[in-house]
Write a protein that holds these residues in place. Sequence first.
Motif, short mmCIF file in Angstrom:
data_model
loop_
_atom_site.label_atom_id
_atom_site.label_comp_id
_atom_site.label_asym_id
_atom_site.label_seq_id
_atom_site.Cartn_x
_atom_site.Cartn_y
_atom_site.Cartn_z
N SER A 160 37.67 -134.77 -20.07
CA SER A 160 38.80 -134.05 -19.50
C SER A 160 39.88 -135.06 -19.14
O SER A 160 39.59 -136.22 -18.86
N PRO A 161 41.14 -134.61 -19.14
CA PRO A 161 42.24 -135.53 -18.92
C PRO A 161 42.11 -136.27 -17.58
O PRO A 161 41.82 -135.68 -16.56
N VAL A 162 42.26 -137.55 -17.65
CA VAL A 162 42.18 -138.39 -16.46
C VAL A 162 43.59 -138.83 -16.13
O VAL A 162 44.42 -139.00 -17.00
N ILE A 208 57.87 -140.65 -16.33
CA ILE A 208 57.97 -139.77 -17.49
C ILE A 208 56.85 -140.09 -18.48
O ILE A 208 56.23 -139.18 -19.04
N GLU A 209 56.56 -141.36 -18.68
CA GLU A 209 55.47 -141.73 -19.59
C GLU A 209 54.14 -141.19 -19.09
O GLU A 209 53.34 -140.67 -19.87
N THR A 210 53.89 -141.28 -17.79
CA THR A 210 52.63 -140.79 -17.21
C THR A 210 52.49 -139.29 -17.44
O THR A 210 51.43 -138.81 -17.88
N VAL A 211 53.53 -138.53 -17.15
CA VAL A 211 53.49 -137.08 -17.34
C VAL A 211 53.32 -136.75 -18.82
O VAL A 211 52.52 -135.87 -19.18
N LEU A 212 54.03 -137.45 -19.68
CA LEU A 212 53.93 -137.22 -21.12
C LEU A 212 52.52 -137.46 -21.63
O LEU A 212 51.96 -136.65 -22.37
N LEU A 213 51.90 -138.55 -21.21
CA LEU A 213 50.54 -138.85 -21.65
C LEU A 213 49.55 -137.81 -21.15
O LEU A 213 48.63 -137.42 -21.88
N GLN A 214 49.72 -137.35 -19.92
CA GLN A 214 48.83 -136.31 -19.38
C GLN A 214 48.97 -135.01 -20.18
O GLN A 214 47.97 -134.39 -20.56
N GLN A 215 50.21 -134.60 -20.43
CA GLN A 215 50.43 -133.36 -21.17
C GLN A 215 49.94 -133.46 -22.61
O GLN A 215 49.36 -132.51 -23.15
N THR A 258 47.50 -135.36 -23.67
CA THR A 258 46.04 -135.36 -23.62
C THR A 258 45.51 -133.94 -23.49
O THR A 258 44.59 -133.54 -24.22
N ILE A 259 46.10 -133.16 -22.60
CA ILE A 259 45.68 -131.76 -22.41
C ILE A 259 45.89 -130.98 -23.70
O ILE A 259 45.01 -130.23 -24.14
N PHE A 260 47.05 -131.15 -24.33
CA PHE A 260 47.37 -130.44 -25.57
C PHE A 260 46.37 -130.79 -26.67
O PHE A 260 45.85 -129.91 -27.36
N LEU A 261 46.08 -132.08 -26.81
CA LEU A 261 45.16 -132.50 -27.87
C LEU A 261 43.73 -132.02 -27.62
O LEU A 261 43.02 -131.68 -28.57
N VAL A 262 43.32 -131.96 -26.37
CA VAL A 262 41.99 -131.43 -26.05
C VAL A 262 41.92 -129.95 -26.45
O VAL A 262 40.94 -129.51 -27.06
N GLN A 263 42.98 -129.19 -26.13
CA GLN A 263 43.00 -127.78 -26.49
C GLN A 263 42.99 -127.58 -28.01
O GLN A 263 42.27 -126.72 -28.53
N VAL A 264 43.76 -128.38 -28.71
CA VAL A 264 43.80 -128.28 -30.18
C VAL A 264 42.46 -128.68 -30.78
O VAL A 264 41.98 -128.06 -31.73
N GLU A 265 41.83 -129.70 -30.20
CA GLU A 265 40.52 -130.11 -30.70
C GLU A 265 39.48 -129.00 -30.51
O GLU A 265 38.65 -128.76 -31.38
#
Length: 159
Positions: free
Chosen positions: A7-9, A46-53, A55-62
């Motif tokens: 899960s996203p950390v 902005i980089e932190t938020v982008l990486l979190q989003q 990660t969540i998106f890629l987990v859902q797509v996976e």
Amino acid sequence: MASRLRSPVKSVSKLSADSPLAEAIKSMLFGLGDSSKPLLTTAKMIETVLLQQMTIFLVQVEEIAMRRDSSKIEMQDIVFLMRNDKAKLTRLLNFINFKDTKGRCKTGVVTANGHIKMKLSKRIYDCLQFLKAIGITGVCDPSADDDLTSKERLVRIQN
């Protein structure tokens, strides 16, 4: 089914002042009207938020790909995830169409009123066929001028 990814950390930004990503984010902030010299801390946030989003998106797509018993993520998985937000889906299709036609000569047919009607790329055609197969209608044709974001900008400019 459990995802292979954790899960996203909370990610900690490791951006340095001379990082290409930091410069790209600062350029985007300047281009979007933030300031002429945005702070590095703003770019890190902005980089932190982008990486979190992402990660969540890629987990859902996976997870969607795993439901199809596929070991890799395909375009239809991303389209399936975005199927409920037609504006975002249209922007995605426009972006894909732009990337497919960028760098190569566009082939099109000139219509009677002088406009050029472009042929859709194979990826866009496949995406539209997939959407049709799962019963999603009302997604704008990427070659049409129906971008809601552009229309909103024009309304703001006129006021």
